[in-house]
Design an enzyme around this catalytic site. Sequence first.
Site, PDB file in Angstrom:
ATOM      1  N   GLU A 117       0.475   4.074   0.925  1.00  0.00           N
ATOM      2  CA  GLU A 117      -0.120   5.094   1.805  1.00  0.00           C
ATOM      3  C   GLU A 117       1.011   5.949   2.346  1.00  0.00           C
ATOM      4  OE1 GLU A 117      -1.783   2.202   4.424  1.00  0.00           O
ATOM      5  OE2 GLU A 117      -3.751   2.251   3.466  1.00  0.00           O
TER       6      GLU A 117
ATOM      7  N   SER B  36     -10.818  -6.789   7.235  1.00  0.00           N
ATOM      8  CA  SER B  36     -12.015  -6.391   6.490  1.00  0.00           C
ATOM      9  C   SER B  36     -12.469  -7.570   5.661  1.00  0.00           C
ATOM     10  CB  SER B  36     -11.725  -5.215   5.545  1.00  0.00           C
ATOM     11  OG  SER B  36     -11.559  -4.030   6.276  1.00  0.00           O
TER      12      SER B  36
ATOM     13  N   GLU C 125      -8.379  -1.810  13.556  1.00  0.00           N
ATOM     14  CA  GLU C 125      -8.972  -2.720  12.568  1.00  0.00           C
ATOM     15  C   GLU C 125      -7.992  -3.851  12.293  1.00  0.00           C
ATOM     16  OE1 GLU C 125      -9.919  -0.943   8.690  1.00  0.00           O
ATOM     17  OE2 GLU C 125      -9.399  -2.895   7.835  1.00  0.00           O
TER      18      GLU C 125
ATOM     19  N   ARG D  78       0.855  -1.188   0.000  1.00  0.00           N
ATOM     20  CA  ARG D  78       0.000   0.000   0.000  1.00  0.00           C
ATOM     21  C   ARG D  78       0.892   1.238   0.000  1.00  0.00           C
ATOM     22  NH1 ARG D  78      -5.205  -1.883   2.130  1.00  0.00           N
ATOM     23  NH2 ARG D  78      -5.222  -4.001   1.297  1.00  0.00           N
TER      24      ARG D  78
ATOM     25  N   ARG E  47       0.326   2.069  13.091  1.00  0.00           N
ATOM     26  CA  ARG E  47      -0.530   0.961  12.642  1.00  0.00           C
ATOM     27  C   ARG E  47      -0.343   0.625  11.160  1.00  0.00           C
ATOM     28  NH1 ARG E  47      -4.013   4.445  14.506  1.00  0.00           N
ATOM     29  NH2 ARG E  47      -4.970   4.700  12.472  1.00  0.00           N
ATOM     30  N   HIS E  48       0.397   1.447  10.431  1.00  0.00           N
ATOM     31  CA  HIS E  48       0.499   1.258   8.982  1.00  0.00           C
ATOM     32  C   HIS E  48       1.902   0.893   8.533  1.00  0.00           C
ATOM     33  CE1 HIS E  48      -3.245   3.633   9.185  1.00  0.00           C
ATOM     34  NE2 HIS E  48      -3.568   2.927   8.117  1.00  0.00           N
TER      35      HIS E  48
ATOM     36  N   ARG F  12      -0.810  -6.722  12.391  1.00  0.00           N
ATOM     37  CA  ARG F  12      -1.774  -6.065  13.298  1.00  0.00           C
ATOM     38  C   ARG F  12      -2.254  -7.052  14.364  1.00  0.00           C
ATOM     39  NH1 ARG F  12      -5.427  -1.804  10.348  1.00  0.00           N
ATOM     40  NH2 ARG F  12      -3.763  -0.534   9.450  1.00  0.00           N
TER      41      ARG F  12
END
Length: 428
Positions: free
Chosen positions: A212, A354, A351, A210, A218-219, A402
């Site tokens: 991001e 998903s 989270e 990702r 958390r990432h 996570r």
Amino acid sequence: MEKHTVSQLKALTSDTEVTLQGWIQDIRVMKNIIFLVFRDHTGIAQLTVKRDSWKGINLESVSRESAVSATGTFLAKGVSKIGPEILLKVLTVLNPSRSPLPLAVSDPVNSDIETRLNHRFLDLRKREVNVVFQAQSKLLWGIRKFLSDNGFVEVHTPKVVAAATEGGADLFRVQYFEKETYLNQSPQLYKEILISAGLNRVFEVGPAFRAEKHNTVRHLNEFTSVDIEMAFSDHNDAMRMLEGSVRSGISEVSSSMGKELAETGHNILIPEIPFPRITYEESVKYIEGHGEKINFGDDFSPEQLKILGNQFHDFYFITKWPAVLRPFYTMPDPANSEFTNSFDLQYQEKEITSGAQRVHDPQMLVERFHSKGLREEDFSFYLESFMYGMPPHAGWGLGLERLCMILLDLPNIREATLFPRDRNRISP
Ligand code: 4AD
Ligand code: MG
């Protein structure tokens, strides 16, 4: 000579001759005696040397963190506080360590994380760091066992891909000969194609990328995604498989490493299943009841999720997310198409997973592409698999780091990643 590990010593009778292989962590030289702090992957032992009877190598020249082989007799009545005691007879340096060390292995873990990650191989020699990855391995083993027992086939799909799955903004572009391609954000499209391929239930453990830009605790920009997809199933079936997987993973950690983890300050609790479920709309009401304002279709902020998470003990599902917040492949709720047959697994505000029932009707899928501003030509290889009897199906993607992070209560996802890839770090 039989080799032993430190953890095996306590079962031996006194004066047994043993050979241990590992590292010299420290050397304490006294007037008549020398103590070497020896470490292997199972623990720490003390090697004791009486100077007047020692005939081996010059111990004062052995640098800290040298790899060694040590032979001696086990002293069951040893009183050393650091671990079992060996009266050393022979020490062979298998490979010396340079000094000074860029990072002392006996230092407390709370030294600066950037320095630790720069010299990760040395950082990982610390027991409390190392134990995280042993636990992660058991966690994944427990998940794999559960999925395999439930008829899932482990698969491996391409990581260089032609289409985005989770939205175009977070893609890493890769020059692939003459073509521009991407690193996969998720095995989503391929695991769905494999449902049409008749594999019935598939899972994959692999890297997901990702792009991001945010740098949070958390990432990661590359993480390990545990993904499943199951045929002739809906979101409720997928949620049951998720609860079972998480519980099986945590049980495996607890049964195989619970004692060791307790010694390094981690208390493993096996969660009760089923996990509580709350819909998006109920969550909005609850959070608004605590003075926050949420517009329809807004994602929750970490602060809002903290409010929501406070009412649950640990894991809980948020279900029925608005369609605007979910990717094109998510099945709309047949009772109200503004919502979807989707879920997130949360642990407090974090989270973990998903998932959803997927759209299986190709006509509906094309409409969903258009509503998300996507071009169906970009997905033709995927769409084709829906035209020839694609079963109804559902699945999820879980971030392994996570889950490991919450299980061991780690403050930063980098603590659960061997070699993190983040906004600034691509080495080591
Ligand atoms: O929520 P995400 O983006 O969902 C998917 O990838 C879907 N294809 C899954 C599905 O089957 N519907 O990612 C799934 C999980 C997240 O819940 C999170 O645990 C983890 O992957 N994850 C990340 N972990 C670390 N760093 C990141 N940047 C992550 N992005 C997602
Ligand atoms: Mg998500």
